[in-house]
Design an enzyme around this catalytic site. Structure first.
Site, PDB file in Angstrom:
ATOM      1  N   LYS A   1       0.879  -1.269   0.056  1.00 61.75           N
ATOM      2  CA  LYS A   1      -0.165  -0.110   0.021  1.00 61.75           C
ATOM      3  C   LYS A   1       0.964   1.314  -0.147  1.00 61.75           C
ATOM      4  O   LYS A   1       2.051   1.191   0.370  1.00 61.75           O
ATOM      5  CB  LYS A   1      -0.820  -0.182   1.101  1.00 61.75           C
ATOM      6  CG  LYS A   1      -2.216   0.789   1.399  1.00 61.75           C
ATOM      7  CD  LYS A   1      -3.351  -0.061   0.780  1.00 61.75           C
ATOM      8  CE  LYS A   1      -4.522   0.695   0.884  1.00 61.75           C
ATOM      9  NZ  LYS A   1      -5.731   0.081   0.288  1.00 61.75           N
TER      10      LYS A   1
ATOM     11  N   GLY B   1     -24.522   2.938   4.839  1.00 60.24           N
ATOM     12  CA  GLY B   1     -23.414   3.805   3.963  1.00 60.24           C
ATOM     13  C   GLY B   1     -24.095   3.301   2.450  1.00 60.24           C
ATOM     14  O   GLY B   1     -24.026   2.003   2.100  1.00 60.24           O
ATOM     15  N   VAL B   2     -24.601   4.191   1.706  1.00 61.79           N
ATOM     16  CA  VAL B   2     -24.846   3.983   0.180  1.00 61.79           C
ATOM     17  C   VAL B   2     -24.138   4.768  -0.510  1.00 61.79           C
ATOM     18  O   VAL B   2     -24.509   5.599  -1.205  1.00 61.79           O
ATOM     19  CB  VAL B   2     -26.526   4.132   0.094  1.00 61.79           C
ATOM     20  CG1 VAL B   2     -27.237   2.856   0.323  1.00 61.79           C
ATOM     21  CG2 VAL B   2     -27.093   5.159   1.049  1.00 61.79           C
ATOM     22  N   GLY B   3     -22.653   4.658  -0.528  1.00 55.93           N
ATOM     23  CA  GLY B   3     -21.726   5.353  -1.479  1.00 55.93           C
ATOM     24  C   GLY B   3     -21.703   4.298  -2.729  1.00 55.93           C
ATOM     25  O   GLY B   3     -22.742   3.872  -3.156  1.00 55.93           O
TER      26      GLY B   3
ATOM     27  N   VAL C   1     -20.062   1.661  -3.269  1.00 54.43           N
ATOM     28  CA  VAL C   1     -20.365   0.037  -3.183  1.00 54.43           C
ATOM     29  C   VAL C   1     -21.902   0.150  -2.646  1.00 54.43           C
ATOM     30  O   VAL C   1     -22.571  -0.768  -3.256  1.00 54.43           O
ATOM     31  CB  VAL C   1     -19.306  -0.305  -2.134  1.00 54.43           C
ATOM     32  CG1 VAL C   1     -19.656  -2.030  -2.025  1.00 54.43           C
ATOM     33  CG2 VAL C   1     -17.957  -0.305  -2.805  1.00 54.43           C
TER      34      VAL C   1
HETATM   35  P1  NAD Z   1     -17.712   5.834  -0.531  1.00 49.51           P
HETATM   36  O1  NAD Z   1     -17.047   7.259   0.269  1.00 49.51           O
HETATM   37  O2  NAD Z   1     -18.361   5.887  -1.925  1.00 49.51           O
HETATM   38  O3  NAD Z   1     -19.057   5.561   0.401  1.00 49.51           O
HETATM   39  C1  NAD Z   1     -19.022   5.681   1.620  1.00 49.51           C
HETATM   40  C2  NAD Z   1     -20.548   6.220   2.154  1.00 49.51           C
HETATM   41  O4  NAD Z   1     -20.827   6.021   3.333  1.00 49.51           O
HETATM   42  C3  NAD Z   1     -20.721   7.588   1.700  1.00 49.51           C
HETATM   43  O5  NAD Z   1     -21.828   7.743   1.003  1.00 49.51           O
HETATM   44  C4  NAD Z   1     -20.601   8.328   3.232  1.00 49.51           C
HETATM   45  O6  NAD Z   1     -21.461   9.361   3.149  1.00 49.51           O
HETATM   46  C5  NAD Z   1     -21.229   7.373   3.969  1.00 49.51           C
HETATM   47  N1  NAD Z   1     -20.928   7.558   5.503  1.00 49.51           N
HETATM   48  C6  NAD Z   1     -19.668   7.917   5.875  1.00 49.51           C
HETATM   49  N2  NAD Z   1     -19.725   7.844   7.341  1.00 49.51           N
HETATM   50  C7  NAD Z   1     -21.086   7.300   7.621  1.00 49.51           C
HETATM   51  C8  NAD Z   1     -21.873   6.962   8.681  1.00 49.51           C
HETATM   52  N3  NAD Z   1     -21.216   7.243  10.105  1.00 49.51           N
HETATM   53  N4  NAD Z   1     -22.991   6.427   8.584  1.00 49.51           N
HETATM   54  C9  NAD Z   1     -23.477   6.163   7.441  1.00 49.51           C
HETATM   55  N5  NAD Z   1     -22.988   6.490   6.320  1.00 49.51           N
HETATM   56  C10 NAD Z   1     -21.748   7.107   6.398  1.00 49.51           C
HETATM   57  O7  NAD Z   1     -16.945   4.741  -0.295  1.00 49.51           O
HETATM   58  P2  NAD Z   1     -16.937   3.105  -0.888  1.00 49.51           P
HETATM   59  O8  NAD Z   1     -16.224   3.128  -2.110  1.00 49.51           O
HETATM   60  O9  NAD Z   1     -18.566   2.714  -1.276  1.00 49.51           O
HETATM   61  O10 NAD Z   1     -16.593   2.282  -0.003  1.00 49.51           O
HETATM   62  C11 NAD Z   1     -17.487   1.755   0.888  1.00 49.51           C
HETATM   63  C12 NAD Z   1     -16.649   0.753   2.157  1.00 49.51           C
HETATM   64  O11 NAD Z   1     -16.279  -0.242   1.306  1.00 49.51           O
HETATM   65  C13 NAD Z   1     -15.219   1.487   2.480  1.00 49.51           C
HETATM   66  O12 NAD Z   1     -15.005   1.065   3.986  1.00 49.51           O
HETATM   67  C14 NAD Z   1     -13.968   1.044   1.817  1.00 49.51           C
HETATM   68  O13 NAD Z   1     -12.943   0.834   2.464  1.00 49.51           O
HETATM   69  C15 NAD Z   1     -14.698  -0.319   1.308  1.00 49.51           C
HETATM   70  N6  NAD Z   1     -14.239  -1.132  -0.058  1.00 49.51           N
HETATM   71  C16 NAD Z   1     -14.539  -0.266  -1.172  1.00 49.51           C
HETATM   72  C17 NAD Z   1     -14.235  -0.842  -2.174  1.00 49.51           C
HETATM   73  C18 NAD Z   1     -14.512  -0.200  -3.427  1.00 49.51           C
HETATM   74  O14 NAD Z   1     -14.296  -1.065  -4.328  1.00 49.51           O
HETATM   75  N7  NAD Z   1     -14.974   1.040  -3.454  1.00 49.51           N
HETATM   76  C19 NAD Z   1     -13.500  -2.247  -2.191  1.00 49.51           C
HETATM   77  C20 NAD Z   1     -13.057  -2.713  -0.955  1.00 49.51           C
HETATM   78  C21 NAD Z   1     -13.612  -2.091   0.361  1.00 49.51           C
END
Ligand code: NAD
Length: 366
Positions: free
Chosen positions: A79, A179-181, A183
């Site tokens: 990393k 969390g609806v980001g 993923v």
């Molecule tokens: P993202 O930033 O797009 O989404 C995260 C969401 O969580 C955002 O909408 C944010 O507003 C919300 N959030 C933050 N704090 C919060 C809280 N206290 N309560 C509720 N919602 C909250 O990130 P992502 O890419 O969707 O990743 C989500 C998780 O999955 C992370 O932990 C990331 O490390 C993990 N992950 C992602 C990937 C990937 O392919 N993107 C791969 C492996 C792991």
């Protein structure tokens, strides 16, 4: 002092990257290359201290070793962190300077996007080195990994349902998705397509509204997500949400989501096991994104990627079996499975040959 730390964590190499003109201060940590070159994203973050940056990169790179190993990939763990504010400190020179450091490692470390870094930043890195994944599709890259991570999470979920209930029909159960980001939104879409009841929360109100309007989810407050009567709790935002304060509130008998580092402590993982809650280890569940970018190495192919996601189902099944057989928590079973694979495959290799530089196929436009 640093060597003492490295002896404990088992890291092979830590590289401090500095370029005054470009304003680059970065650390690349290569944890383990027994299975192959160390692949892991670069995080850009305004760390308060250099020690914080070092701690983060050591922890994250070690996690990548386990994720790759448990997922059956021929990759090691690494990393990088760039110390800086992604909102203010980005420049072409910064990323190209960083790319030169990545290149200097000759393929022992392959980078990708992580928090604070997007595909445009990677374009600059890609100008200086081929040892980068997650490059734009126009260069033969794989694009956004999030839909794959979501689909992989669904595979992990089905394995958990099968193990716990002997019925992996996703639509028969209800879900609390935190969390609806990138993923999470894809994940709730997959759940709803299968007819499941889904509660969602997010601090981003527009995202919650979209989950309600487009996918028919039910919105709850940020703190209420722990109290809904869901069969499955899916942390898909932050790490550490399963902790002393929430464990009594979470009624779900399965925990399966995409967030990294979901358990606040190992003791919480032990407690879940005692309470009969099936925890699907995060790094095994969310490996879809890593699997997807890993395919860039020998020529990206979407169909191959989707097939590969299915292996998450079998990996999780194996972890649950080991946990039941040895009467150990699932997070330990996942660690054991990863460590055993590194040991077994490591014995097949002649150490003096080192890591072979990957040959990227089918990419262009640097
Ligand atoms: P993202 O930033 O797009 O989404 C995260 C969401 O969580 C955002 O909408 C944010 O507003 C919300 N959030 C933050 N704090 C919060 C809280 N206290 N309560 C509720 N919602 C909250 O990130 P992502 O890419 O969707 O990743 C989500 C998780 O999955 C992370 O932990 C990331 O490390 C993990 N992950 C992602 C990937 C990937 O392919 N993107 C791969 C492996 C792991």
């Amino acid at each position: 002092m640093l060597f003492e730390t490295l002896a404990k964590t088992g890291h092979e190499e830590v590289v401090y990257c500095h370029n005054k003109d470009a304003g680059l201060k970065a650390i690349i940590a290569i944890h383990n290359t027994v299975l192959g070159p160390a692949l892991g994203g670069t995080r850009m973050w305004p760390y308060a201290t250099e020690q914080d940056a070092l701690n983060d990169v050591l922890r994250l790179s070690r996690g990548m070793t386990y994720k790759a190993a448990v997922s059956g990939l021929n990759l090691g763990g690494g990393k990088a962190v760039i110390i800086g504010d992604p909102g203010q400190d980005k420049s072409e020179a910064l990323f190209r300077a960083f790319g030169r450091f990545v290149n200097s490692l000759g393929g022992r470390y392959i980078t990708a996007e992580d928090v604070g870094i997007d595909v445009n930043d990677m374009e600059h890195v890609f100008r200086e080195t081929e040892f980068v994944t997650g490059v734009h599709q126009v260069h033969g890259g794989s694009g956004d990994p999030s839909p794959f991570t979501a689909y992989g999470t669904l595979q992990g979920l089905m394995a958990a349902l099968q193990f716990k209930h002997d019925n992996e029909d996703v639509g028969n159960y209800s879900y609390a998705v935190q969390g609806v980001g990138h993923v999470g939104m894809e994940f709730v879409k997959l759940l709803r397509e299968r007819g499941a009841k889904v509660w969602v929360t997010d601090m981003n109100k527009a995202a919650v509204q979209r989950a309600v309007d487009e996918y028919g989810c039910e919105a709850v407050g940020l703190d209420e997500i722990y109290d809904v009567p869901a069969d499955v709790y899916s942390p898909t935002a932050l790490g550490g949400t399963i902790n002393e304060n929430t464990i009594d509130r979470i009624k779900a008998k399965i925990i399966c989501g995409a967030a990294n580092n979901q358990l606040a402590t190992d003791a919480i993982g032990d407690e879940l096991q005692k309470r009969g809650v099936l925890y699907a280890p995060d790094y095994a569940v969310n490996a879809g994104g890593l699997m997807n970018v890993s395919l860039e190495i020998d020529g990206y192919n979407r169909e191959r990627a989707m097939r590969m996601m299915r292996t998450i189902y079998y990996n999780l099944g194996r972890i649950f079996e080991i946990s039941a057989r040895d009467n150990i928590p699932t997070y330990k079973a996942a660690d054991h499975m990863a460590e055993e694979r590194i040991e077994a495959i490591g014995k097949l290799r002649l150490p003096h040959l080192g890591v072979q530089a990957p040959r990227f196929q089918g990419r262009s436009g640097r």
